[in-house]
Design a protein around this motif. Structure first.
Motif, short mmCIF file in Angstrom:
data_model
loop_
_atom_site.label_atom_id
_atom_site.label_comp_id
_atom_site.label_asym_id
_atom_site.label_seq_id
_atom_site.Cartn_x
_atom_site.Cartn_y
_atom_site.Cartn_z
N THR A 47 41.95 -40.40 49.51
CA THR A 47 41.76 -41.84 49.49
C THR A 47 41.26 -42.31 50.86
OG1 THR A 47 44.09 -42.13 50.07
CG2 THR A 47 43.51 -42.24 47.73
N TYR A 48 40.40 -43.32 50.83
CA TYR A 48 39.82 -43.83 52.08
C TYR A 48 39.74 -45.35 52.06
CZ TYR A 48 35.42 -44.87 49.72
OH TYR A 48 34.47 -45.40 48.88
N HIS A 49 39.62 -45.89 53.27
CA HIS A 49 39.41 -47.33 53.44
C HIS A 49 38.47 -47.55 54.61
CE1 HIS A 49 40.27 -51.61 53.28
NE2 HIS A 49 40.37 -51.59 54.59
N ILE A 50 37.50 -48.45 54.44
CA ILE A 50 36.58 -48.79 55.52
C ILE A 50 37.08 -50.06 56.18
CG2 ILE A 50 34.20 -49.37 56.14
CD1 ILE A 50 33.34 -47.92 53.50
N ASN A 51 37.43 -49.96 57.47
CA ASN A 51 37.90 -51.12 58.23
C ASN A 51 36.71 -51.90 58.78
OD1 ASN A 51 40.61 -50.41 57.92
ND2 ASN A 51 40.57 -49.11 59.74
N GLY A 52 36.91 -53.17 59.03
CA GLY A 52 35.88 -53.99 59.67
C GLY A 52 35.23 -54.97 58.72
N THR A 87 40.93 -43.42 57.17
CA THR A 87 40.35 -44.74 57.46
C THR A 87 39.12 -44.57 58.33
OG1 THR A 87 41.82 -45.02 59.38
CG2 THR A 87 42.55 -45.97 57.29
N MET A 88 38.15 -45.44 58.12
CA MET A 88 36.88 -45.38 58.84
C MET A 88 36.62 -46.73 59.49
SD MET A 88 34.95 -43.72 55.63
CE MET A 88 35.72 -42.37 54.76
N SER A 89 36.26 -46.68 60.77
CA SER A 89 35.93 -47.94 61.46
C SER A 89 34.80 -47.69 62.45
CB SER A 89 37.17 -48.51 62.16
OG SER A 89 37.69 -47.58 63.07
N THR A 90 34.20 -48.77 62.87
CA THR A 90 33.10 -48.70 63.82
C THR A 90 33.43 -49.59 65.00
OG1 THR A 90 31.65 -48.55 61.89
CG2 THR A 90 30.59 -48.85 64.01
N VAL A 91 33.19 -49.08 66.21
CA VAL A 91 33.43 -49.85 67.42
C VAL A 91 32.11 -50.02 68.16
CG1 VAL A 91 35.82 -49.14 67.65
CG2 VAL A 91 34.05 -47.77 68.72
N LYS A 97 31.46 -41.01 73.33
CA LYS A 97 31.62 -40.18 72.15
C LYS A 97 31.17 -40.94 70.93
CE LYS A 97 35.46 -37.42 73.86
NZ LYS A 97 36.80 -36.94 73.58
N ASP A 98 30.73 -40.21 69.89
CA ASP A 98 30.31 -40.88 68.67
C ASP A 98 31.45 -41.05 67.68
OD1 ASP A 98 30.58 -38.25 68.05
OD2 ASP A 98 28.65 -38.03 67.09
N ALA A 99 32.55 -40.32 67.90
CA ALA A 99 33.67 -40.45 66.98
C ALA A 99 34.94 -39.94 67.64
CB ALA A 99 33.42 -39.64 65.72
N THR A 100 36.05 -40.51 67.25
CA THR A 100 37.33 -39.91 67.62
C THR A 100 38.05 -39.61 66.33
OG1 THR A 100 38.38 -42.07 67.78
CG2 THR A 100 37.57 -41.11 69.82
N LEU A 101 38.83 -38.57 66.35
CA LEU A 101 39.43 -38.11 65.12
C LEU A 101 40.94 -37.91 65.26
CD1 LEU A 101 36.60 -35.57 64.67
CD2 LEU A 101 36.95 -37.51 63.18
N PRO A 102 41.68 -38.95 65.65
CA PRO A 102 43.12 -38.76 65.71
C PRO A 102 43.66 -38.53 64.30
CG PRO A 102 42.57 -41.05 66.05
CD PRO A 102 41.28 -40.29 65.98
N TYR A 103 44.54 -37.56 64.16
CA TYR A 103 45.10 -37.33 62.84
C TYR A 103 46.56 -36.92 62.97
CZ TYR A 103 45.01 -32.28 63.54
OH TYR A 103 45.23 -31.03 64.01
N LYS A 104 47.28 -37.09 61.88
CA LYS A 104 48.65 -36.61 61.79
C LYS A 104 48.61 -35.42 60.86
CE LYS A 104 50.80 -41.08 62.55
NZ LYS A 104 51.53 -42.19 61.96
N GLY A 105 49.16 -34.33 61.32
CA GLY A 105 49.16 -33.13 60.49
C GLY A 105 50.06 -32.07 61.08
N GLN A 123 28.89 -47.67 67.61
CA GLN A 123 27.60 -48.32 67.31
C GLN A 123 26.57 -47.96 68.37
OE1 GLN A 123 28.11 -52.55 66.79
NE2 GLN A 123 29.86 -52.28 65.45
N LYS A 124 26.99 -47.91 69.62
CA LYS A 124 26.08 -47.65 70.72
C LYS A 124 25.46 -46.26 70.63
CE LYS A 124 25.72 -47.77 75.73
NZ LYS A 124 26.39 -47.99 76.99
#
Length: 195
Positions: A47-52, A87-91, A97-105, A123-124
């Motif tokens: 399951t996913y959700h796009i923030n923003g 969850t997916m968001s854009t800053v 960096k183009d992405a950060t991938l913090p996760y719980k696992g 975005q930059k």
């Protein structure tokens, strides 16, 4: 006489070729090499959700999500922010960096089990032009943004970047807009024992 000899040579050549196929003497030249992975979710339906609120960036994420529609292994399913595993968001920007991938696992090595993943796209960085030397092309705009978002999602699902896997979406030395057969094989192997 010449016609009989020619027919005989053709028959022998045909038999040799068929024998090679039958006994594995010829292999497929384009067999896929699986993209490497570091872990997986506990389910094949994620399951996913796009923030923003930005329509543009929601569209970028949505296009990237649709790249996974026919991968043969996992299914991405939209849900509320509270219920989402990913969850997916854009800053606007963050420190190069183009992405950060913090996760719980849990787990280590290629056995990590991902419980929650938060993907962020800059975005930059995503909007810059990129020159792909191998393909001799310059890529920018929405095509590049969707490529970044797709690769970030693939990484979020457990695939690793690898510039050694020819044709892979995760190979940054080449331009590929879609998941390759190797990327799909990597997902299949990663989620082989997941229901």
């Amino acid at each position: 006489m010449l016609k009989k000899q020619l027919l005989k040579k053709l028959a022998i050549t045909g038999a040799v070729v068929m024998g090679m196929f039958a006994f594995g003497g010829v292999t497929q030249a384009n067999a896929a090499t699986a993209s490497p992975s570091y872990g997986h979710f506990t389910s094949r339906t994620i399951t996913y959700h796009i923030n923003g609120s930005s329509k543009h960036w929601k569209k970028v994420w949505t296009k990237a999500i649709h790249k996974f529609d026919y991968n043969g292994t996992i299914k991405l399913k939209a849900t509320s922010k509270k219920k989402a595993k990913m969850t997916m968001s854009t800053v606007v920007k963050f420190k190069g960096k183009d992405a950060t991938l913090p996760y719980k696992g849990s787990g280590s090595g290629s056995k990590k089990v991902i419980k929650n993943m938060h993907l962020r796209l800059s975005q930059k960085v995503s909007g810059k032009q990129v020159y792909i030397e191998k393909d001799n092309i310059v890529v920018s705009g929405t095509d590049l943004e969707v490529k970044y978002a797709t690769a970030v999602i693939a990484f979020g699902l457990g695939l690793n970047e690898s510039n050694n896997i020819k044709g892979s979406m995760m190979n940054w030395n080449e331009w590929h807009a879609n998941l390759s057969s190797g990327d799909k094989l990597g997902l299949a192997q990663t989620y082989a024992h997941v229901k």
